[in-house]
Design an enzyme around this catalytic site. Structure first.
Site, PDB file in Angstrom:
ATOM      1  N   ASN A 172      41.955  33.850  14.203  1.00 57.00           N
ATOM      2  CA  ASN A 172      43.165  33.032  14.258  1.00 57.00           C
ATOM      3  C   ASN A 172      43.935  33.408  15.532  1.00 57.00           C
ATOM      4  OD1 ASN A 172      45.042  31.214  12.849  1.00 57.00           O
ATOM      5  ND2 ASN A 172      46.325  33.020  12.471  1.00 57.00           N
ATOM      6  N   ASP A 238      54.369  24.798  13.451  1.00 55.79           N
ATOM      7  CA  ASP A 238      55.801  24.466  13.457  1.00 55.79           C
ATOM      8  C   ASP A 238      56.164  24.038  14.875  1.00 55.79           C
ATOM      9  OD1 ASP A 238      56.022  27.047  14.696  1.00 55.79           O
ATOM     10  OD2 ASP A 238      56.793  27.956  12.861  1.00 55.79           O
TER      11      ASP A 238
END
Ligand code: G3I
Length: 316
Positions: A172, A238
């Site tokens: 990630n 986000d």
């Protein structure tokens, strides 16, 4: 228009949200989080990290992670494990180092196999290695790299694979969403892991973006990794702005969320998207970037923003 219902109808495995244990006392918040038509997957924002799960060497504490895992199970939601090996939020007994290579190898193996093994059968995917690179594409010189070089990545992936062969194992990372040195470094790492036969299933694109600055090559970037036979997911989306929010910024944010979801939708190996908490009430952004915030699709009163409508329109 519920996000997970729309997403799974397209063939995605989930549309999800991060959450965190302190938030679970907020009943209005939990009611929205637990609606599996809205969110089909959750990620613990903190409670499966190393400082939470192995604060002292060989002493494992799973209470926080277990609370999130049982919430997901009760709601019929998939669960993303986050994370096994990361330079940040390490207990000092790890970060202070001083281990020889054999000892640190054993510490990584024990940590990954114990944590992944504890949640065996409950996890869709694990962020086994988080954020290994600097933005310039060099390796982060943390305790793992300084002691073991890049071998620590394979050590962690092998241990995780042995502990839960069914979980999808991910690396990630952030700032890989656009072409550049960091993305190239990760592509090269993937190919070297694959040549070595190391288990690796996916790449997480964190996607912590700024309003008006979503990379135009996001879809192409996702496709570079699916071309290597991996799945990809948007893992921590986000899109922040400089406060105060205005109608114009919220309108741009709607367009930006729509673009990100459309990029994942256009890539057949993009299995889902997770927002890094669904509400501005619990976003990490204001405490990290002074003067910025309003990054999530729900506002601080748990009311949907134009960004939510942008996601709906990209999934419809
Ligand atoms: O647990 C302590 C508590 O004991 C103490 O009283 C309090 C005082 O500040 O701090 C608490 O620790 C905080 C922790 O979250 C748990 O709430 C840390 O200060 C705070 O820095 C930490 O922030 C987390 C951050 O990772 C740390 O790097 C955010 O909640 C979490 O959302 C964020 O998530 C990361 C992903 O894991 C990886 N990608 C980037 C993403 C955003 O930074």
């Amino acid at each position: 228009s519920e996000l997970n219902t729309l997403a799974t109808a397209l063939g995605w495995k989930y549309f999800g949200s991060a959450t965190d244990n302190p938030e679970l006392t907020d009943t209005a918040y939990v009611a929205i989080l637990s609606d599996n038509g809205m969110f089909g997957q959750i990620t613990p924002g903190n409670s499966m990290k190393w400082d939470a799960t192995e604060p002292e060497r060989g002493t494992f504490t799973f209470s926080g992670g277990d609370a999130i895992a049982s919430l997901a199970e009760g709601n019929g939601q998939l669960l993303r494990g986050h994370n096994c090996v990361w330079y940040n939020q390490l207990p000092s007994w790890v970060s202070s180092g001083g281990f020889d290579a054999a000892t640190l190898t054993s510490i990584i193996q024990t940590h990954c196999s114990t944590v992944v093994g504890h949640y065996k059968g409950q996890i869709y995917s694990w962020d086994v290695v988080n954020e290994p690179f600097n933005d310039d594409g060099t390796w982060r010189t943390d305790v793992f790299f300084n002691t073991l070089g890049e071998d620590y990545v394979g050590i962690a992936l092998e241990a995780a694979s042995g502990a839960d062969p069914a979980a999808k194992l991910y690396i990630n990372e952030y700032n890989i969403e656009s072409a550049g040195a960091k993305q190239t470094a990760l592509l090269n790492l993937v190919q070297s892991l694959q040549s070595a036969g190391t288990p690796l299933d996916g790449i997480g694109f964190q996607c912590h973006f700024i309003v008006g600055e979503v990379p135009t090559d996001l879809q192409a970037s996702l496709e570079k990794f699916t071309a290597l036979g991996l799945e990809v997911a948007i893992t921590e989306l986000d899109i922040r702005m400089t406060l105060p929010s205005t109608d114009a910024l919220l309108a741009q944010q709607k367009t930006d969320y729509e673009s990100v979801i459309a990029a994942c939708r256009a890539v057949s190996g993009c299995v889902g998207t997770t927002i890094w908490d669904y509400t501005d009430k619990y976003s990490w952004v204001p405490s990290t970037f002074s003067g910025q915030g309003a990054a999530c699709p729900w506002d601080e009163n748990l009311v949907t923003k134009p960004a939510f409508d942008g996601i709906v329109s990209a999934l419809s």
